[in-house]
Design a protein around this motif. Structure first.
Motif, PDB file in Angstrom:
ATOM      1  N   UNK A 124       0.846  -1.182   0.000  1.00  0.00           N
ATOM      2  CA  UNK A 124       0.000   0.000   0.000  1.00  0.00           C
ATOM      3  C   UNK A 124       0.888   1.241   0.000  1.00  0.00           C
ATOM      4  N   UNK A 125       0.765   2.026  -1.074  1.00  0.00           N
ATOM      5  CA  UNK A 125       1.671   3.130  -1.333  1.00  0.00           C
ATOM      6  C   UNK A 125       0.967   4.461  -1.115  1.00  0.00           C
ATOM      7  N   UNK A 126       1.383   5.186  -0.089  1.00  0.00           N
ATOM      8  CA  UNK A 126       0.853   6.524   0.138  1.00  0.00           C
ATOM      9  C   UNK A 126      -0.429   6.539   0.957  1.00  0.00           C
ATOM     10  N   UNK A 127      -0.864   7.753   1.291  1.00  0.00           N
ATOM     11  CA  UNK A 127      -1.948   7.929   2.265  1.00  0.00           C
ATOM     12  C   UNK A 127      -3.298   7.403   1.803  1.00  0.00           C
ATOM     13  N   UNK A 128      -3.619   7.509   0.523  1.00  0.00           N
ATOM     14  CA  UNK A 128      -4.933   7.077   0.064  1.00  0.00           C
ATOM     15  C   UNK A 128      -5.045   5.555   0.077  1.00  0.00           C
ATOM     16  N   UNK A 129      -3.988   4.886  -0.318  1.00  0.00           N
ATOM     17  CA  UNK A 129      -3.976   3.421  -0.264  1.00  0.00           C
ATOM     18  C   UNK A 129      -4.012   2.945   1.175  1.00  0.00           C
ATOM     19  N   UNK A 130      -3.275   3.630   2.044  1.00  0.00           N
ATOM     20  CA  UNK A 130      -3.252   3.243   3.461  1.00  0.00           C
ATOM     21  C   UNK A 130      -4.621   3.425   4.098  1.00  0.00           C
ATOM     22  N   UNK A 131      -5.300   4.516   3.776  1.00  0.00           N
ATOM     23  CA  UNK A 131      -6.612   4.781   4.363  1.00  0.00           C
ATOM     24  C   UNK A 131      -7.609   3.689   3.994  1.00  0.00           C
ATOM     25  N   UNK A 132      -7.492   3.143   2.801  1.00  0.00           N
ATOM     26  CA  UNK A 132      -8.437   2.111   2.348  1.00  0.00           C
ATOM     27  C   UNK A 132      -8.053   0.733   2.866  1.00  0.00           C
ATOM     28  N   UNK A 133      -6.773   0.377   2.735  1.00  0.00           N
ATOM     29  CA  UNK A 133      -6.343  -0.990   3.025  1.00  0.00           C
ATOM     30  C   UNK A 133      -5.882  -1.185   4.471  1.00  0.00           C
ATOM     31  N   UNK A 146       1.916   9.160   7.144  1.00  0.00           N
ATOM     32  CA  UNK A 146       2.516   8.147   6.271  1.00  0.00           C
ATOM     33  C   UNK A 146       3.821   7.645   6.876  1.00  0.00           C
ATOM     34  N   UNK A 147       4.639   8.565   7.386  1.00  0.00           N
ATOM     35  CA  UNK A 147       5.912   8.158   7.993  1.00  0.00           C
ATOM     36  C   UNK A 147       5.687   7.217   9.164  1.00  0.00           C
ATOM     37  N   UNK A 199       4.116   1.562   2.201  1.00  0.00           N
ATOM     38  CA  UNK A 199       5.297   2.173   1.590  1.00  0.00           C
ATOM     39  C   UNK A 199       5.048   3.660   1.326  1.00  0.00           C
ATOM     40  N   UNK A 200       6.115   4.462   1.347  1.00  0.00           N
ATOM     41  CA  UNK A 200       5.980   5.843   0.872  1.00  0.00           C
ATOM     42  C   UNK A 200       5.862   5.826  -0.644  1.00  0.00           C
ATOM     43  N   UNK A 201       5.442   6.926  -1.205  1.00  0.00           N
ATOM     44  CA  UNK A 201       5.376   6.957  -2.663  1.00  0.00           C
ATOM     45  C   UNK A 201       6.794   7.009  -3.237  1.00  0.00           C
ATOM     46  N   UNK A 202       7.067   6.216  -4.278  1.00  0.00           N
ATOM     47  CA  UNK A 202       8.417   6.206  -4.856  1.00  0.00           C
ATOM     48  C   UNK A 202       8.718   7.392  -5.779  1.00  0.00           C
ATOM     49  N   UNK A 203       7.861   8.371  -5.803  1.00  0.00           N
ATOM     50  CA  UNK A 203       8.049   9.540  -6.663  1.00  0.00           C
ATOM     51  C   UNK A 203       9.345  10.274  -6.344  1.00  0.00           C
ATOM     52  N   UNK A 204       9.990  10.851  -7.358  1.00  0.00           N
ATOM     53  CA  UNK A 204      11.142  11.721  -7.095  1.00  0.00           C
ATOM     54  C   UNK A 204      10.814  12.872  -6.149  1.00  0.00           C
ATOM     55  N   UNK A 252      15.883  11.803   4.571  1.00  0.00           N
ATOM     56  CA  UNK A 252      15.653  12.050   6.000  1.00  0.00           C
ATOM     57  C   UNK A 252      15.297  10.772   6.772  1.00  0.00           C
ATOM     58  N   UNK A 253      14.961   9.729   6.045  1.00  0.00           N
ATOM     59  CA  UNK A 253      14.538   8.481   6.687  1.00  0.00           C
ATOM     60  C   UNK A 253      15.349   7.308   6.136  1.00  0.00           C
TER      61      UNK A 253
END
Length: 198
Positions: free
Chosen positions: A124-133, A141-142, A158-163, A171-172
């Protein structure tokens, strides 16, 4: 045609939120009932909208690196299902892409997931996926990614893999040090391939 084939035909013809999509509807997803891994992103970006290929962008290159798999494996629907929270490119705002359209998940998500009986791992990648799954999990997210062991081995946030997340990754450093090696091993285990640890 299988029932899933019929459903996918309907999804790809969807115009439910066409009036809100500045570039028009073009649902982008990958799904087969054999899939062992489900990858849940946010929504296609401009480049993916143009190509019609999920994660056909720098985000996809980084994601495949995190997973330790080749494009051939990534784009094999018998191995991996790619079902973002929104199937169409929602357009952009001043700070990046807009959120996935809210109409998409209620219309299609449960129907599609019902055709994936062989899943062993969901990313689950990012806040919207996390909120659902991960609906009962609270935090940023962190914080949710830091708690990855709470959901292991069936779900990995997972965090989003975007640049755009390069600063977050710097930072993490624990993400690359702890989660990525474990994730590669888990993906290899699920798919029955040799792990790529590098």
């Amino acid at each position: 045609m299988t029932p899933l084939d019929v459903l996918l035909t309907d999804v790809r013809a969807c115009t439910l939120c066409a009036e809100h999509l500045p570039h028009g509807p073009r649902p982008v997803l990958q799904c087969h009932s054999d899939a062992k891994i489900l990858i849940v992103g946010q929504a296609p970006g401009r480049r993916v909208h143009a190509s019609g290929i999920p994660f056909d962008d720098p985000s996809g290159e980084r994601l495949r690196d995190w997973l330790g798999i080749t494009p051939a494996v990534f784009y094999d629907p018998h191995q991996i299902a790619l079902l973002p929270m929104g199937f169409c490119y929602p357009g952009t705002s001043k700070s990046g892409d807009l959120p996935p359209r809210p109409e998409c998940a209620p219309a299609w998500r449960k129907k599609l997931l019902a055709h994936l009986p062989n899943l062993q791992l969901t990313l689950v990648i990012g806040q919207y996926a996390m909120a659902y799954h991960l609906p009962t999990v609270r935090g940023s997210v962190t914080e949710i990614v830091q708690g990855w062991r709470d959901h292991w081995p069936s779900v990995v946030p997972l965090p989003h893999p975007s640049p755009r997340n390069n600063l977050w990754l710097r930072r993490n450093p624990w993400f690359d040090e702890d989660i990525v090696p474990a994730l590669r091993l888990r993906v290899a285990e699920v798919l029955g391939i040799n792990a790529s640890i590098f």
